[in-house]
Write a protein that holds these residues in place. Structure first.
Motif, PDB file in Angstrom:
ATOM      1  N   LYS A 223      -8.319   1.606 -13.746  1.00  0.00           N
ATOM      2  CA  LYS A 223      -7.663   2.468 -14.738  1.00  0.00           C
ATOM      3  C   LYS A 223      -6.161   2.294 -14.605  1.00  0.00           C
ATOM      4  N   GLU A 224      -5.450   2.254 -15.726  1.00  0.00           N
ATOM      5  CA  GLU A 224      -4.017   1.977 -15.668  1.00  0.00           C
ATOM      6  C   GLU A 224      -3.198   3.016 -16.418  1.00  0.00           C
ATOM      7  N   SER A 225      -1.906   3.028 -16.092  1.00  0.00           N
ATOM      8  CA  SER A 225      -0.921   3.843 -16.791  1.00  0.00           C
ATOM      9  C   SER A 225       0.252   2.935 -17.123  1.00  0.00           C
ATOM     10  N   GLU A 226       0.841   3.127 -18.314  1.00  0.00           N
ATOM     11  CA  GLU A 226       1.878   2.200 -18.778  1.00  0.00           C
ATOM     12  C   GLU A 226       3.034   2.958 -19.411  1.00  0.00           C
ATOM     13  N   ALA A 230       9.682   0.728 -20.867  1.00  0.00           N
ATOM     14  CA  ALA A 230      10.174   0.014 -19.683  1.00  0.00           C
ATOM     15  C   ALA A 230       9.376  -1.245 -19.401  1.00  0.00           C
ATOM     16  N   SER A 231       8.260  -1.443 -20.134  1.00  0.00           N
ATOM     17  CA  SER A 231       7.382  -2.590 -19.933  1.00  0.00           C
ATOM     18  C   SER A 231       6.871  -2.650 -18.492  1.00  0.00           C
ATOM     19  N   ILE A 232       6.381  -1.496 -18.028  1.00  0.00           N
ATOM     20  CA  ILE A 232       5.871  -1.378 -16.664  1.00  0.00           C
ATOM     21  C   ILE A 232       4.459  -0.801 -16.709  1.00  0.00           C
ATOM     22  N   ARG A 233       3.550  -1.444 -15.969  1.00  0.00           N
ATOM     23  CA  ARG A 233       2.174  -0.975 -15.867  1.00  0.00           C
ATOM     24  C   ARG A 233       1.776  -0.846 -14.406  1.00  0.00           C
ATOM     25  N   VAL A 234       1.007   0.191 -14.122  1.00  0.00           N
ATOM     26  CA  VAL A 234       0.401   0.349 -12.799  1.00  0.00           C
ATOM     27  C   VAL A 234      -1.076   0.620 -12.998  1.00  0.00           C
ATOM     28  N   ALA A 247      -8.090   4.414   1.193  1.00  0.00           N
ATOM     29  CA  ALA A 247      -7.039   3.508   0.734  1.00  0.00           C
ATOM     30  C   ALA A 247      -7.135   3.357  -0.776  1.00  0.00           C
ATOM     31  N   ILE A 248      -5.975   3.370  -1.433  1.00  0.00           N
ATOM     32  CA  ILE A 248      -5.904   3.168  -2.878  1.00  0.00           C
ATOM     33  C   ILE A 248      -5.261   1.810  -3.124  1.00  0.00           C
ATOM     34  N   ASN A 249      -6.005   0.894  -3.728  1.00  0.00           N
ATOM     35  CA  ASN A 249      -5.488  -0.423  -4.077  1.00  0.00           C
ATOM     36  C   ASN A 249      -5.018  -0.409  -5.530  1.00  0.00           C
ATOM     37  N   TYR A 250      -3.842  -0.954  -5.762  1.00  0.00           N
ATOM     38  CA  TYR A 250      -3.306  -0.949  -7.124  1.00  0.00           C
ATOM     39  C   TYR A 250      -2.621  -2.278  -7.426  1.00  0.00           C
ATOM     40  N   THR A 251      -2.411  -2.531  -8.736  1.00  0.00           N
ATOM     41  CA  THR A 251      -1.647  -3.684  -9.191  1.00  0.00           C
ATOM     42  C   THR A 251      -0.553  -3.187 -10.127  1.00  0.00           C
ATOM     43  N   ALA A 252       0.681  -3.580  -9.856  1.00  0.00           N
ATOM     44  CA  ALA A 252       1.824  -3.206 -10.695  1.00  0.00           C
ATOM     45  C   ALA A 252       2.364  -4.445 -11.387  1.00  0.00           C
ATOM     46  N   SER A 253       2.788  -4.276 -12.638  1.00  0.00           N
ATOM     47  CA  SER A 253       3.331  -5.385 -13.422  1.00  0.00           C
ATOM     48  C   SER A 253       4.687  -4.977 -13.989  1.00  0.00           C
ATOM     49  N   PHE A 254       5.733  -5.825 -13.707  1.00  0.00           N
ATOM     50  CA  PHE A 254       7.104  -5.535 -14.127  1.00  0.00           C
ATOM     51  C   PHE A 254       7.683  -6.739 -14.869  1.00  0.00           C
ATOM     52  N   GLU A 313      -6.272  12.771  -8.790  1.00  0.00           N
ATOM     53  CA  GLU A 313      -5.325  12.457  -9.851  1.00  0.00           C
ATOM     54  C   GLU A 313      -4.113  11.766  -9.227  1.00  0.00           C
ATOM     55  N   ILE A 314      -3.844  10.553  -9.681  1.00  0.00           N
ATOM     56  CA  ILE A 314      -2.775   9.726  -9.138  1.00  0.00           C
ATOM     57  C   ILE A 314      -1.591   9.715 -10.101  1.00  0.00           C
ATOM     58  N   TYR A 315      -0.413  10.002  -9.578  1.00  0.00           N
ATOM     59  CA  TYR A 315       0.823   9.954 -10.359  1.00  0.00           C
ATOM     60  C   TYR A 315       1.656   8.769  -9.873  1.00  0.00           C
ATOM     61  N   PRO A 316       1.662   7.650 -10.613  1.00  0.00           N
ATOM     62  CA  PRO A 316       2.497   6.507 -10.201  1.00  0.00           C
ATOM     63  C   PRO A 316       3.978   6.784 -10.495  1.00  0.00           C
ATOM     64  N   LYS A 317       4.824   6.414  -9.545  1.00  0.00           N
ATOM     65  CA  LYS A 317       6.264   6.512  -9.727  1.00  0.00           C
ATOM     66  C   LYS A 317       6.879   5.176  -9.324  1.00  0.00           C
ATOM     67  N   VAL A 318       7.874   4.726 -10.078  1.00  0.00           N
ATOM     68  CA  VAL A 318       8.481   3.418  -9.823  1.00  0.00           C
ATOM     69  C   VAL A 318       9.986   3.580  -9.668  1.00  0.00           C
ATOM     70  N   ALA A 319      10.482   3.260  -8.465  1.00  0.00           N
ATOM     71  CA  ALA A 319      11.933   3.206  -8.239  1.00  0.00           C
ATOM     72  C   ALA A 319      12.429   1.889  -8.825  1.00  0.00           C
TER      73      ALA A 319
END
Length: 342
Positions: A223-226, A230-234, A247-254, A313-319
């Protein structure tokens, strides 16, 4: 019958007063290595001293009464060891007798380092260490050790770190916890660990620590959030359920230019309570793909969460690169029904 036997043995104990006095002196000596502070910190040091003294006195009683000795022998030594450290995963596993006791030693510069136990739960590994010998430190400073894992490989998160040791009667003890640094997790493996400094003394104390992974489950999420502006997906790829960790495995795209973006996750249960993430932003792989930067990462929750909550519930944050890291880009939350995942 057991209670009667214990009471009879208890009444028969001949308390060795000289030894008890010596135990109290020993407790004072050990406790004095912990620098006292004000208020609650000082109170905790007093409690630590009393606990240490009580433990030493109990040890004298243990040798005097075989029945008591037998009862204490049934309690795993490694369980007592993990109660010393701030490692809830290790304590939980030790309570289930799922920590492996080891006897791996290395000696250099009149200092002996021994790996005493290890665990490999889901995507987390931990070891306990004992140090004996001519260990020196700066006056008033805690004894520390500088170590590296996987030969200090810079692609591995936290591959070079410092561990602080706790004084024991005839040396020091410490604990190291690391996330497994690769996406693929073998059932049996070793991880290279080398101490390059103990206290003031530099040297080489090298180990290949053997670990066997405990049974675990992998739950597929995908499941993803975009943030389109900013053209950013997690995307949350999967959840690894260990015996005492998650453990939570994720893929981020920038965009490919944002090479220093950092992903952080916040997690909440079905009652809105925040779930502690003890290790975050662990990079497993970074590559460029179709003109974008793709980062595979992992975050660690130091507990098994299935019994705590029905969903997470996961809240992705990107610095963002070049922006204030304290004001990250916040993406929409990703909600996962744990019981429906497989």
């Amino acid at each position: 019958m057991k209670e009667k036997l214990f009471n009879e043995k208890y009444n028969d104990i001949n308390v060795p007063e000289d030894d008890v006095r010596q135990a109290i002196k020993m407790g004072v000596r050990i406790g004095s290595t912990h620098r006292s502070g004000e208020g609650r910190k000082g109170y905790l040091n007093i409690k630590w001293f009393l606990s240490a003294t009580a433990f030493i006195i109990i040890m004298f009683a243990t040798f005097a009464v075989p029945s008591v000795s037998h009862v204490m022998a049934q309690v795993p030594v490694v369980g007592h060891l993990y109660s010393t450290f701030n490692d809830s995963i290790g304590r939980n596993l030790a309570s289930q007798n799922l920590v492996t006791e080891l006897e791996e030693t290395a000696t250099a510069k009149d200092i002996k380092v021994r790996i005493t136990s290890a665990y490999y739960d889901g995507a987390v590994m931990g070891v306990t260490v004992e140090v004996k010998g001519d260990v020196q430190s700066d006056d008033g400073a805690r004894v520390s050790g500088f170590y590296e894992i996987y030969q200090g490989d810079e692609s591995v998160s936290d591959s070079r770190e410092i561990v602080y040791f706790t004084p024991i009667e005839d040396g020091y003890t410490g604990q190291i916890q690391i996330p497994y640094p690769y996406e693929s997790m073998p059932e049996h493996t070793t991880f290279p660990l080398e101490f390059l400094r103990i206290g003031k003394q530099e040297g080489e104390w090298s180990f290949d620590v053997p670990v066997k992974q405990l049974p675990y489950n992998v739950l597929s999420v995908n499941k993803e959030s975009e943030d389109t502006a900013a053209s950013i997906r997690v995307q949350v790829d999967s959840i690894i359920e260990g015996k005492a960790s998650t453990a939570i495995n994720y893929t981020a795209s920038f965009p490919s230019s944002e090479v220093h973006n950092q992903v952080r996750l916040e997690a909440y249960d079905d009652r809105g309570r925040e779930i502690t993430i003890s290790m975050d932003g662990i990079d497993l792989e970074t590559k460029k793909e179709n003109g974008r930067l793709v980062v595979k990462g992992r975050s660690i929750i130091p507990e098994e969460i299935r019994e705590r909550t029905s969903y997470i519930e996961i809240y992705p944050k990107v610095a963002l690169t070049g922006k204030d890291p304290n004001d990250p880009l916040e993406l929409d939350p990703i909600k996962m029904d744990i019981n429906s995942l497989n």
